[in-house]
Scaffold this motif. Structure first.
Motif, PDB file in Angstrom:
ATOM      1  N   VAL A 265       1.748   2.089  -3.560  1.00 22.60           N
ATOM      2  CA  VAL A 265       0.603   2.661  -4.271  1.00 22.60           C
ATOM      3  C   VAL A 265       0.493   4.150  -3.955  1.00 22.60           C
ATOM      4  O   VAL A 265       0.366   4.995  -4.860  1.00 22.60           O
ATOM      5  CB  VAL A 265      -0.710   1.956  -3.888  1.00 22.60           C
ATOM      6  CG1 VAL A 265      -1.899   2.606  -4.584  1.00 22.60           C
ATOM      7  CG2 VAL A 265      -0.655   0.481  -4.224  1.00 22.60           C
ATOM      8  N   ALA A 266       0.550   4.484  -2.678  1.00 23.07           N
ATOM      9  CA  ALA A 266       0.422   5.886  -2.269  1.00 23.07           C
ATOM     10  C   ALA A 266       1.545   6.731  -2.864  1.00 23.07           C
ATOM     11  O   ALA A 266       1.309   7.863  -3.316  1.00 23.07           O
ATOM     12  CB  ALA A 266       0.425   5.979  -0.741  1.00 23.07           C
TER      13      ALA A 266
ATOM     14  N   VAL B  41       0.884   7.282  -6.653  1.00 15.11           N
ATOM     15  CA  VAL B  41      -0.200   8.236  -6.853  1.00 15.11           C
ATOM     16  C   VAL B  41       0.297   9.657  -6.589  1.00 15.11           C
ATOM     17  O   VAL B  41      -0.019  10.601  -7.322  1.00 15.11           O
ATOM     18  CB  VAL B  41      -1.401   7.882  -5.962  1.00 15.11           C
ATOM     19  CG1 VAL B  41      -2.432   9.009  -5.944  1.00 15.11           C
ATOM     20  CG2 VAL B  41      -2.041   6.579  -6.429  1.00 15.11           C
ATOM     21  N   GLU B  42       1.099   9.798  -5.564  1.00 17.58           N
ATOM     22  CA  GLU B  42       1.664  11.116  -5.229  1.00 17.58           C
ATOM     23  C   GLU B  42       2.623  11.611  -6.314  1.00 17.58           C
ATOM     24  O   GLU B  42       2.554  12.763  -6.761  1.00 17.58           O
ATOM     25  CB  GLU B  42       2.403  11.033  -3.891  1.00 17.58           C
ATOM     26  CG  GLU B  42       3.224  12.254  -3.538  1.00 17.58           C
ATOM     27  CD  GLU B  42       4.314  11.933  -2.522  1.00 17.58           C
ATOM     28  OE1 GLU B  42       5.462  12.359  -2.730  1.00 17.58           O
ATOM     29  OE2 GLU B  42       4.003  11.227  -1.539  1.00 17.58           O
TER      30      GLU B  42
ATOM     31  N   ALA C 225      -8.632  -1.695  -7.908  1.00 20.69           N
ATOM     32  CA  ALA C 225      -8.518  -0.444  -7.150  1.00 20.69           C
ATOM     33  C   ALA C 225      -7.157   0.215  -7.380  1.00 20.69           C
ATOM     34  O   ALA C 225      -7.066   1.439  -7.546  1.00 20.69           O
ATOM     35  CB  ALA C 225      -8.738  -0.712  -5.664  1.00 20.69           C
ATOM     36  N   ARG C 226      -6.092  -0.596  -7.409  1.00 20.14           N
ATOM     37  CA  ARG C 226      -4.770  -0.030  -7.659  1.00 20.14           C
ATOM     38  C   ARG C 226      -4.667   0.514  -9.083  1.00 20.14           C
ATOM     39  O   ARG C 226      -4.098   1.585  -9.310  1.00 20.14           O
ATOM     40  CB  ARG C 226      -3.687  -1.098  -7.415  1.00 20.14           C
ATOM     41  CG  ARG C 226      -3.362  -1.333  -5.943  1.00 20.14           C
ATOM     42  CD  ARG C 226      -2.549  -2.603  -5.741  1.00 20.14           C
ATOM     43  NE  ARG C 226      -1.850  -2.620  -4.466  1.00 20.14           N
ATOM     44  CZ  ARG C 226      -2.415  -2.758  -3.270  1.00 20.14           C
ATOM     45  NH1 ARG C 226      -3.734  -2.880  -3.194  1.00 20.14           N
ATOM     46  NH2 ARG C 226      -1.692  -2.766  -2.156  1.00 20.14           N
TER      47      ARG C 226
ATOM     48  N   GLN D  46      -6.250   7.346 -12.439  1.00 21.69           N
ATOM     49  CA  GLN D  46      -6.769   8.632 -12.000  1.00 21.69           C
ATOM     50  C   GLN D  46      -5.640   9.638 -11.765  1.00 21.69           C
ATOM     51  O   GLN D  46      -5.819  10.843 -11.959  1.00 21.69           O
ATOM     52  CB  GLN D  46      -7.597   8.461 -10.726  1.00 21.69           C
ATOM     53  CG  GLN D  46      -8.315   9.731 -10.289  1.00 21.69           C
ATOM     54  CD  GLN D  46      -9.302   9.486  -9.167  1.00 21.69           C
ATOM     55  OE1 GLN D  46      -9.455   8.362  -8.695  1.00 21.69           O
ATOM     56  NE2 GLN D  46      -9.987  10.541  -8.735  1.00 21.69           N
ATOM     57  N   ALA D  47      -4.480   9.116 -11.363  1.00 23.16           N
ATOM     58  CA  ALA D  47      -3.313   9.990 -11.177  1.00 23.16           C
ATOM     59  C   ALA D  47      -2.709  10.434 -12.499  1.00 23.16           C
ATOM     60  O   ALA D  47      -1.804  11.274 -12.519  1.00 23.16           O
ATOM     61  CB  ALA D  47      -2.266   9.272 -10.332  1.00 23.16           C
TER      62      ALA D  47
ATOM     63  N   ALA E 109      -7.134   1.613 -10.948  1.00 18.91           N
ATOM     64  CA  ALA E 109      -7.954   2.822 -11.028  1.00 18.91           C
ATOM     65  C   ALA E 109      -7.239   4.018 -10.399  1.00 18.91           C
ATOM     66  O   ALA E 109      -7.288   5.133 -10.931  1.00 18.91           O
ATOM     67  CB  ALA E 109      -9.298   2.584 -10.352  1.00 18.91           C
ATOM     68  N   ALA E 110      -6.565   3.795  -9.273  1.00 18.53           N
ATOM     69  CA  ALA E 110      -5.862   4.891  -8.605  1.00 18.53           C
ATOM     70  C   ALA E 110      -4.736   5.436  -9.477  1.00 18.53           C
ATOM     71  O   ALA E 110      -4.535   6.659  -9.565  1.00 18.53           O
ATOM     72  CB  ALA E 110      -5.314   4.404  -7.263  1.00 18.53           C
ATOM     73  N   LEU E 111      -3.996   4.555 -10.124  1.00 21.10           N
ATOM     74  CA  LEU E 111      -2.898   4.993 -10.986  1.00 21.10           C
ATOM     75  C   LEU E 111      -3.425   5.712 -12.228  1.00 21.10           C
ATOM     76  O   LEU E 111      -2.860   6.722 -12.654  1.00 21.10           O
ATOM     77  CB  LEU E 111      -2.035   3.795 -11.379  1.00 21.10           C
ATOM     78  CG  LEU E 111      -1.239   3.151 -10.241  1.00 21.10           C
ATOM     79  CD1 LEU E 111      -0.598   1.851 -10.711  1.00 21.10           C
ATOM     80  CD2 LEU E 111      -0.182   4.104  -9.707  1.00 21.10           C
TER      81      LEU E 111
ATOM     82  N   ASP F 208       0.818  -1.213   0.000  1.00 23.88           N
ATOM     83  CA  ASP F 208       0.000   0.000   0.000  1.00 23.88           C
ATOM     84  C   ASP F 208       0.853   1.264   0.000  1.00 23.88           C
ATOM     85  O   ASP F 208       0.454   2.290  -0.566  1.00 23.88           O
ATOM     86  CB  ASP F 208      -0.924   0.010   1.220  1.00 23.88           C
ATOM     87  CG  ASP F 208      -1.996  -1.066   1.155  1.00 23.88           C
ATOM     88  OD1 ASP F 208      -2.264  -1.572   0.047  1.00 23.88           O
ATOM     89  OD2 ASP F 208      -2.556  -1.412   2.214  1.00 23.88           O
TER      90      ASP F 208
END
Length: 351
Positions: free
Chosen positions: A117-118, A121-122, A138-139, A145-146, A141-143, A114
């Motif tokens: 991942v953070a 994204v940052e 979920a991972r 979205q970034a 989608a997060a990437l 995790d």
């Protein structure tokens, strides 16, 4: 707009992310020359990945790729691990050392990390790629979205269809010729061992994703060939090992220049997963001893410890010299010069 245009990449050349060999200097040099440079953060943690990403950004304002390992959790087997350490004991003893008392996985899979991942994204690197499998929805989608463009390795049409279903942006078709770890999702499943040319054409005609060809490509003629088969770009790893910006040590470079470069082997002995590299004392031992190593990356703990013990006594023959079947065609020049030569050769092959 194709993926290269989206990234403002002018040469259809991607430098493969080679853990232990790729460096921020190499990635930046390739990107600055018009290709897409890559770093591998699969063998480090979030803090290490942050430092590597920032090091690349200090050297280039162009797109680059950050590669992650998405392997399944290793199945622990205390009896098999103890037997493996016992089998290696005589090799350690040759260098006045003993095997580790027990084994622990040296890497955390991106599927379980995790913090990584953070961090991604940052930092939002332009490209993120996956090897050994796919992270969860979920991972991904997060990437996305970034703003990250996502790539994933496939060694078969079945794996490519899973990549497509996961909404990844492009697939890396890794042929059996490729150096380094085989990107199969399940290392214990049957492997059709498709070559880069067959796999590239198969995915270009049977998949809806842009295809990046990988495996055995060492010059502009090879780049041109895979583009003609429907790839949008070629990924080269072994071709960049000889660049001064790579982290390959003198022993690796000497082996790459020598006769063993013509005889690469696929082995599990070093890490526990199939991987192609130059033959050396460790791979020779593995061929003579057919016992099954512990799962990846647990076996890598033992392999790294043995290499460290050997190197402390001046022996480099227990290193992981990952390289593909095109190794004899390696050239030794700065990365920017190599990208320029590859482009010159590719364009000449198009005439």
């Amino acid at each position: 707009m194709n993926i290269l245009e989206r990234l403002s990449v002018t040469a259809p050349i991607i430098q493969a992310p080679m853990a232990g060999v790729s460096t921020p200097e190499l990635a930046a040099a390739v990107s600055n020359a018009g290709g897409l440079g890559s770093i591998s953060v699969g063998a480090t943690d979030a803090d290490g990945a942050r430092a590597m990403i920032q090091a690349v950004r200090q050297r280039t304002d162009r797109a680059f790729n950050v590669n992650l390992f998405v392997h399944a959790s290793p199945r622990r087997d205390a009896e098999r691990e103890a037997a493996w350490l016992q089998a290696l004991a005589s090799l350690f003893a040759e260098f006045g050392a003993a095997p580790p008392p027990d084994l622990t996985p040296p890497y955390t899979s991106f599927a379980d990390d995790d913090d990584m991942v953070a961090l991604l994204v940052e930092q939002a690197p332009p490209v993120v790629s996956f090897h050994f499998g796919l992270p969860d929805a979920a991972r991904i989608a997060a990437l996305k979205q970034a703003g990250c463009l996502l790539l994933a390795t496939a060694t078969s049409l079945e794996e490519a269809r899973r990549v497509e279903a996961a909404r990844v942006d492009a697939v890396v078709a890794q042929g059996y010729e490729a150096g380094g770890h085989r990107g199969v999702f399940d290392p214990d499943a049957a492997d059709d061992r498709l070559g880069a040319l067959a796999l590239t054409r198969l995915l270009a005609t049977r998949s809806n994703l842009p295809v990046i060809a990988a495996g055995g490509i060492m010059d502009g003629q090879g780049v041109r060939a895979v583009l003609d088969l429907g790839a949008v770009a070629a990924q080269l790893g072994t071709a960049f090992i000889g660049c001064p910006e790579s982290a390959a040590d003198s022993g690796f470079r000497a082996a790459l220049r020598g006769p063993v470069a013509a005889h690469t082997v696929m082995t599990r002995v070093i890490s526990g997963r199939p991987a192609r590299g130059l033959p050396n004392r460790f791979t020779d031992w593995g061929r003579a001893d057919d016992r099954r190593p512990p799962d990846y990356p647990v076996a890598y703990h033992a392999g790294k410890a043995l290499n460290a013990a050997a190197r402390a006594r001046g022996e480099t023959g227990f290193s992981a010299w990952w390289a593909g079947q095109g190794a004899p065609l390696a050239r030794f020049m700065p990365a920017a010069d190599l990208v320029a030569v590859l482009e010159q050769e590719r364009l000449a092959a198009s005439l």
